[in-house]
Scaffold this motif. Structure first.
Motif, PDB file in Angstrom:
ATOM      1  N   GLU A 136      51.581  56.673 116.578  1.00 18.48           N
ATOM      2  CA  GLU A 136      50.678  55.778 115.846  1.00 18.48           C
ATOM      3  C   GLU A 136      50.323  56.357 114.487  1.00 18.48           C
ATOM      4  O   GLU A 136      50.281  55.638 113.482  1.00 18.48           O
TER       5      GLU A 136
ATOM      6  N   GLY B  99      51.525  53.804 111.802  1.00 11.25           N
ATOM      7  CA  GLY B  99      50.470  52.814 111.616  1.00 11.25           C
ATOM      8  C   GLY B  99      50.438  52.187 110.235  1.00 11.25           C
ATOM      9  O   GLY B  99      50.552  50.962 110.080  1.00 11.25           O
TER      10      GLY B  99
ATOM     11  N   ILE C 136      50.557  50.683 119.953  1.00 10.46           N
ATOM     12  CA  ILE C 136      50.881  50.984 118.560  1.00 10.46           C
ATOM     13  C   ILE C 136      50.304  49.861 117.714  1.00 10.46           C
ATOM     14  O   ILE C 136      50.523  48.676 118.004  1.00 10.46           O
TER      15      ILE C 136
ATOM     16  N   SER D 113      47.252  45.084 117.162  1.00  9.70           N
ATOM     17  CA  SER D 113      48.259  45.721 118.004  1.00  9.70           C
ATOM     18  C   SER D 113      49.591  45.008 117.854  1.00  9.70           C
ATOM     19  O   SER D 113      49.635  43.783 117.659  1.00  9.70           O
TER      20      SER D 113
END
Length: 412
Positions: free
Chosen positions: A278, A282, A379, A386
């Motif tokens: 992540e 991200g 993730i 999400s």
């Protein structure tokens, strides 16, 4: 100890199911990410390819920026086409820098997942994971081949007056044979560099997600198997004559405690790996999601307006399909990761009722695992949403709404 030797798989088997070398090689020789075991010569070749791609992309971005500044938005069809191409190449350029900055973290994540396969999974588990790894490898191969096919279609379909696959702002006359050949090769290099580099990086990230999903599934199986360890230990009146063949309660408790400890450590390792993934993905996924939403809107507009030729419709349609696939694969496997992490809590709950005779410390450890597993692993796109199938549909809905506004504005 009641644990059999099948708990520890061979190092070669663990490496086989967690193999990412074929993707790392593609990333290395496409100039996207250096192979962690590359030698001095291969490393220099990678940095040279990366530098060449960076310069080529910068020149291409400058050409598209000049084109937008020179022509403006008078021709909305041409403006959205140039803006879409500029958006795609700019995001890939940013992504190259992002991967270079987090290269060590990507390498560490790949090595950690490989160690987890060897440390926490049994030989029986690895047989199942081996079949799944072959399946995802076939999916990745088809995904990469689709990118190659789309790149060929896009590079071979002319869209400019000079017969080039892009509309470019050039300081020379591209209609001359040598100039046209050089410019076409340059355009084709941009197409293949962006498509293959992006899809290879996506394949690497998706494979990491699938491996984490497989480990969560096997963790759930190991928790449910605790029931099988307890059930044979309750002798009936018909079994008293063979009580010496049943494992003693002390050995059983030690066995369950050892297996539960392994499961807790495995769950913690998976959580750390998901958090690291992540951290690596991200912000990049947030930018990529926004870029894909914009491209989807513009490409719908191009498909609706370019009705004067099958080639142009095919070109914009193939571009639209490949752009959607870049987000779809993340959302599809991200949803699988969420689902499997939720199943861990259910598996731990199923095991609680079978451990009534176990020590309090063992039951407390299982309850703590179940409590943590109630927060699904996922993730996200920079923490905003999400990556799931629902979010993929939401992005499409928002993009289609903007496309409707853009089309109505153009009609007026």
């Amino acid at each position: 100890m009641l644990l059999t030797s099948s708990w520890k798989p061979s190092a070669a088997a663990a490496d086989d199911v967690s193999d990412l070398d074929y993707l790392l090689k593609i990333l290395h020789w496409s100039g996207t990410m250096r192979h962690p075991h590359a030698g001095p010569w291969a490393s220099r070749a990678h940095y040279l390819i990366n530098a060449f791609s960076t310069v080529a992309l910068l020149l291409f971005i400058c050409s598209q920026a000049v084109l937008l500044w020179r022509d403006g938005a008078a021709d909305l069809e041409r403006f959205t086409l140039s803006l879409s191409v500029l958006d795609t190449t700019s995001v890939f350029m940013i992504r190259l820098r992002h991967i270079a900055a987090l290269e060590a973290d990507f390498h560490r994540l790949a090595m950690q997942e490989r160690r987890d396969f060897g440390e926490f999974l049994s030989a029986d588990d690895l047989r199942l994971v081996h079949l799944r790894s072959r399946s995802i490898r076939r999916v990745v191969s088809v995904y990469l081949l689709s990118g190659v096919f789309t790149s060929i279609v896009y590079a071979a379909t002319p869209i400019s007056a000079e017969g080039l696959p892009f509309i470019l702002a050039l300081p020379y006359d591209a209609t001359r044979p040598l100039a046209f050949a050089a410019t076409w090769l340059y355009s084709a290099y941009i197409v293949f560099s962006v498509d293959i580099g992006t899809m290879a990086a996506d394949s690497f990230n998706i494979t990491l997600m699938v491996q984490l999903r497989n480990q969560l599934d096997l963790l759930s199986r190991n928790l449910r198997s605790l029931n099988d360890s307890v059930s044979p230990t309750k002798p009936t009146s018909f079994q008293t004559h063979s009580i010496k063949n049943i494992r003693s309660s002390e050995d059983l408790s030690h066995d369950i405690h050892y297996r539960l400890r392994k499961s807790v450590l495995h769950h913690q390792a998976i959580i750390r790996n998901v958090e690291l993934l992540e951290q690596c993905l991200g912000r990049m996924l947030l930018g990529q999601s926004l870029s894909i939403g914009v491209c989807f809107c513009f490409q719908l507009f191009q498909t609706a307006k370019r009705s004067n030729g099958v080639q142009e419709v095919g070109k914009t349609s193939s571009y639209l399909v490949i752009v959607l696939s870049l987000l779809f694969v993340y959302c599809w496997y991200g949803d699988d990761l969420i689902s499997e992490s939720e199943k861990v809590a259910l598996s731990a709950y199923d095991a609680v009722t079978s451990l009534q005779e176990c020590p309090t410390s063992t039951k407390r450890s299982l309850l703590l695992l179940m409590l943590r597993a109630q927060r699904p692993l996922r993730i996200t796109a920079g923490g905003f949403f999400s990556l799931s199938r629902e979010s993929f549909v939401s992005v499409l809905n928002v993009s289609y709404s903007f496309f409707t506004i853009l089309r109505n504005f153009n009609d007026e």
